[in-house]
Design a protein around this motif. Structure first.
Motif, PDB file in Angstrom:
ATOM      1  N   LYS A  58       0.838  -1.198   0.000  1.00 29.33           N
ATOM      2  CA  LYS A  58       0.000   0.000   0.000  1.00 29.33           C
ATOM      3  C   LYS A  58       0.877   1.254   0.000  1.00 29.33           C
ATOM      4  N   LEU A  59       0.413   2.260  -0.745  1.00 27.00           N
ATOM      5  CA  LEU A  59       1.078   3.554  -0.735  1.00 27.00           C
ATOM      6  C   LEU A  59       0.022   4.644  -0.639  1.00 27.00           C
ATOM      7  N   GLU A  60       0.198   5.539   0.339  1.00 22.70           N
ATOM      8  CA  GLU A  60      -0.666   6.708   0.477  1.00 22.70           C
ATOM      9  C   GLU A  60       0.180   7.961   0.269  1.00 22.70           C
ATOM     10  N   VAL A  61      -0.264   8.824  -0.621  1.00 22.63           N
ATOM     11  CA  VAL A  61       0.439  10.079  -0.872  1.00 22.63           C
ATOM     12  C   VAL A  61      -0.501  11.223  -0.531  1.00 22.63           C
ATOM     13  N   ASN A  62      -0.096  12.065   0.409  1.00 25.68           N
ATOM     14  CA  ASN A  62      -0.881  13.229   0.804  1.00 25.68           C
ATOM     15  C   ASN A  62      -0.386  14.451   0.041  1.00 25.68           C
ATOM     16  N   LEU A  63      -1.294  15.109  -0.670  1.00 31.43           N
ATOM     17  CA  LEU A  63      -0.932  16.285  -1.443  1.00 31.43           C
ATOM     18  C   LEU A  63      -0.961  17.526  -0.556  1.00 31.43           C
ATOM     19  N   PRO A  64      -0.121  18.512  -0.881  1.00 30.83           N
ATOM     20  CA  PRO A  64      -0.055  19.713  -0.033  1.00 30.83           C
ATOM     21  C   PRO A  64      -1.368  20.472  -0.016  1.00 30.83           C
ATOM     22  N   THR A  65      -1.806  20.866   1.181  1.00 31.88           N
ATOM     23  CA  THR A  65      -3.052  21.616   1.319  1.00 31.88           C
ATOM     24  C   THR A  65      -2.807  23.126   1.300  1.00 31.88           C
ATOM     25  N   ASP A  66      -1.539  23.548   1.527  1.00 32.45           N
ATOM     26  CA  ASP A  66      -1.255  24.980   1.477  1.00 32.45           C
ATOM     27  C   ASP A  66      -1.182  25.496   0.039  1.00 32.45           C
ATOM     28  N   HIS A  67      -0.940  24.575  -0.912  1.00 33.82           N
ATOM     29  CA  HIS A  67      -0.957  24.905  -2.336  1.00 33.82           C
ATOM     30  C   HIS A  67      -1.727  23.804  -3.068  1.00 33.82           C
ATOM     31  N   PRO A  68      -3.057  23.774  -2.913  1.00 30.47           N
ATOM     32  CA  PRO A  68      -3.849  22.702  -3.535  1.00 30.47           C
ATOM     33  C   PRO A  68      -3.748  22.728  -5.051  1.00 30.47           C
ATOM     34  N   LEU A  69      -3.841  21.537  -5.636  1.00 34.32           N
ATOM     35  CA  LEU A  69      -3.746  21.380  -7.082  1.00 34.32           C
ATOM     36  C   LEU A  69      -5.130  21.121  -7.660  1.00 34.32           C
ATOM     37  N   ALA A  70      -5.513  21.918  -8.641  1.00 30.37           N
ATOM     38  CA  ALA A  70      -6.865  21.819  -9.198  1.00 30.37           C
ATOM     39  C   ALA A  70      -7.054  20.551 -10.020  1.00 30.37           C
ATOM     40  N   SER A  71      -5.979  20.076 -10.645  1.00 30.75           N
ATOM     41  CA  SER A  71      -6.079  18.898 -11.498  1.00 30.75           C
ATOM     42  C   SER A  71      -5.075  17.843 -11.044  1.00 30.75           C
ATOM     43  N   VAL A  72      -5.583  16.669 -10.665  1.00 29.03           N
ATOM     44  CA  VAL A  72      -4.746  15.534 -10.276  1.00 29.03           C
ATOM     45  C   VAL A  72      -5.335  14.282 -10.907  1.00 29.03           C
ATOM     46  N   MET A  73      -4.610  13.660 -11.809  1.00 26.31           N
ATOM     47  CA  MET A  73      -5.100  12.467 -12.491  1.00 26.31           C
ATOM     48  C   MET A  73      -4.061  11.348 -12.402  1.00 26.31           C
ATOM     49  N   PRO A  74      -4.422  10.213 -11.801  1.00 24.50           N
ATOM     50  CA  PRO A  74      -3.482   9.093 -11.709  1.00 24.50           C
ATOM     51  C   PRO A  74      -3.443   8.298 -13.019  1.00 24.50           C
ATOM     52  N   GLN A  75      -2.267   7.810 -13.339  1.00 21.35           N
ATOM     53  CA  GLN A  75      -2.124   6.894 -14.468  1.00 21.35           C
ATOM     54  C   GLN A  75      -2.283   5.470 -13.947  1.00 21.35           C
ATOM     55  N   PRO A  76      -3.076   4.632 -14.620  1.00 24.01           N
ATOM     56  CA  PRO A  76      -3.260   3.262 -14.132  1.00 24.01           C
ATOM     57  C   PRO A  76      -1.925   2.521 -14.002  1.00 24.01           C
ATOM     58  N   VAL A  77      -1.793   1.791 -12.908  1.00 24.13           N
ATOM     59  CA  VAL A  77      -0.616   0.956 -12.680  1.00 24.13           C
ATOM     60  C   VAL A  77      -1.095  -0.495 -12.667  1.00 24.13           C
ATOM     61  N   PRO A  78      -0.611  -1.319 -13.588  1.00 25.24           N
ATOM     62  CA  PRO A  78      -1.066  -2.719 -13.656  1.00 25.24           C
ATOM     63  C   PRO A  78      -0.948  -3.433 -12.317  1.00 25.24           C
ATOM     64  N   GLY A  79      -2.048  -4.061 -11.902  1.00 26.11           N
ATOM     65  CA  GLY A  79      -2.060  -4.824 -10.655  1.00 26.11           C
ATOM     66  C   GLY A  79      -2.409  -4.021  -9.414  1.00 26.11           C
ATOM     67  N   TRP A  80      -2.566  -2.704  -9.591  1.00 17.82           N
ATOM     68  CA  TRP A  80      -2.863  -1.841  -8.442  1.00 17.82           C
ATOM     69  C   TRP A  80      -4.189  -1.110  -8.636  1.00 17.82           C
ATOM     70  N   ASP A  81      -4.931  -0.966  -7.528  1.00 20.44           N
ATOM     71  CA  ASP A  81      -6.141  -0.154  -7.514  1.00 20.44           C
ATOM     72  C   ASP A  81      -5.795   1.226  -6.948  1.00 20.44           C
ATOM     73  N   VAL A  82      -6.454   2.258  -7.464  1.00 19.28           N
ATOM     74  CA  VAL A  82      -6.150   3.608  -7.004  1.00 19.28           C
ATOM     75  C   VAL A  82      -7.426   4.286  -6.513  1.00 19.28           C
ATOM     76  N   LYS A  83      -7.303   5.010  -5.416  1.00 22.74           N
ATOM     77  CA  LYS A  83      -8.422   5.770  -4.854  1.00 22.74           C
ATOM     78  C   LYS A  83      -7.990   7.227  -4.706  1.00 22.74           C
ATOM     79  N   VAL A  84      -8.802   8.127  -5.241  1.00 26.33           N
ATOM     80  CA  VAL A  84      -8.525   9.551  -5.176  1.00 26.33           C
ATOM     81  C   VAL A  84      -9.468  10.188  -4.159  1.00 26.33           C
ATOM     82  N   THR A  85      -8.907  10.842  -3.151  1.00 26.02           N
ATOM     83  CA  THR A  85      -9.705  11.469  -2.096  1.00 26.02           C
ATOM     84  C   THR A  85      -9.691  12.986  -2.269  1.00 26.02           C
TER      85      THR A  85
END
Length: 246
Positions: A58-85
């Protein structure tokens, strides 16, 4: 001092240095390490497996909240499921003339396995990158199948020693002239390069044609000179023969 122990002492010291250096190559990092301010960039989180008897699951990546990013799109990684919060923003962002009141604050990958002695990359397309910051810090949590969690959340201090578990950091650089706000050359740049190449090709072709014409003219002149010299030689030979006969 026992000189016979020097090689052993040197070997121990070298081994200690090597062991101390190993963790420096095993951090979770963001690749590439820099991107241009104000543009969009594709980055990837490189996750090596540090354990000999456990796998990363498992890998969790927390994005910076002091400089939020309007566009974040993950590229599919074979064998892994991705959840965007996504989370609500205290201060809405404006993008393409529209107000955005929420942004991605965490991306989580599960379901796959990073075996011992291997690594995996997890790509994201992000942007627009802030223009009023010199870096973005992404705090990451790496979970193993033995329930161990390594928290890559320590922010490096400028001029200080590297933390034991540093967070991945993306350095932000000033946008280059003609970059159009992207971290890589745009279509306009590419067409411009093709146009320049075409111009250079045309000029090269003209030069080659001029050179060819010049070579052809030189060949003709040399041919005529050769004929003239040949005729003169024959005439001289005939006259010389007549003088001897007389």
């Amino acid at each position: 001092m026992n000189l016979s122990r020097l090689p052993l002492a040197a070997a121990v010291a070298a081994g200690t240095v090597l062991l101390a250096a190993v963790p420096a190559f095993a951090h979770v990092t963001v690749q590439p390490g820099e991107a241009e301010k104000g543009g969009y960039s594709t980055i990837a989180f490189k996750v090596p497996n540090e354990r000999d008897t456990a796998s990363t699951v498992k890998l969790e990546v927390n994005l910076p909240t002091d400089h939020p990013l309007a566009s974040v799109m993950p590229q599919p990684v074979p064998g892994w499921d991705v959840k965007v919060t996504k989370s609500k923003l205290d201060k809405p962002l404006e993008m393409h003339g529209e107000k955005i009141d929420e942004a991605v604050t965490k991306v989580t990958w599960t379901g796959g396995t990073i075996e011992p002695g291997t690594f995996q990359q997890f790509p994201l397309s992000v942007g627009p990158l802030p223009q009023d910051a010199d870096q973005l810090v992404f705090k990451a949590l790496q979970t193993y199948d033995n329930d161990e969690v390594v928290r890559w959340i320590e922010e490096p201090k400028e001029g200080g020693e590297e933390p034991e578990s540093p967070a991945p950091v993306l350095a932000l650089t000033e946008a280059g002239e003609g970059s159009h706000g992207h971290s890589h050359g745009g279509a306009d740049d590419a067409s411009g390069r093709e146009h320049d190449a075409s111009d250079r090709s045309g000029k090269t072709g003209d030069s080659e044609q001029v050179a060819a014409d010049g070579s052809d003219t030189t060949a003709r002149v040399l041919g005529v000179v050769g004929i003239v010299i040949g005729v003169a030689g024959v005439t001289f030979g005939v006259l010389a023969g007549r003088r001897r006969s007389a």
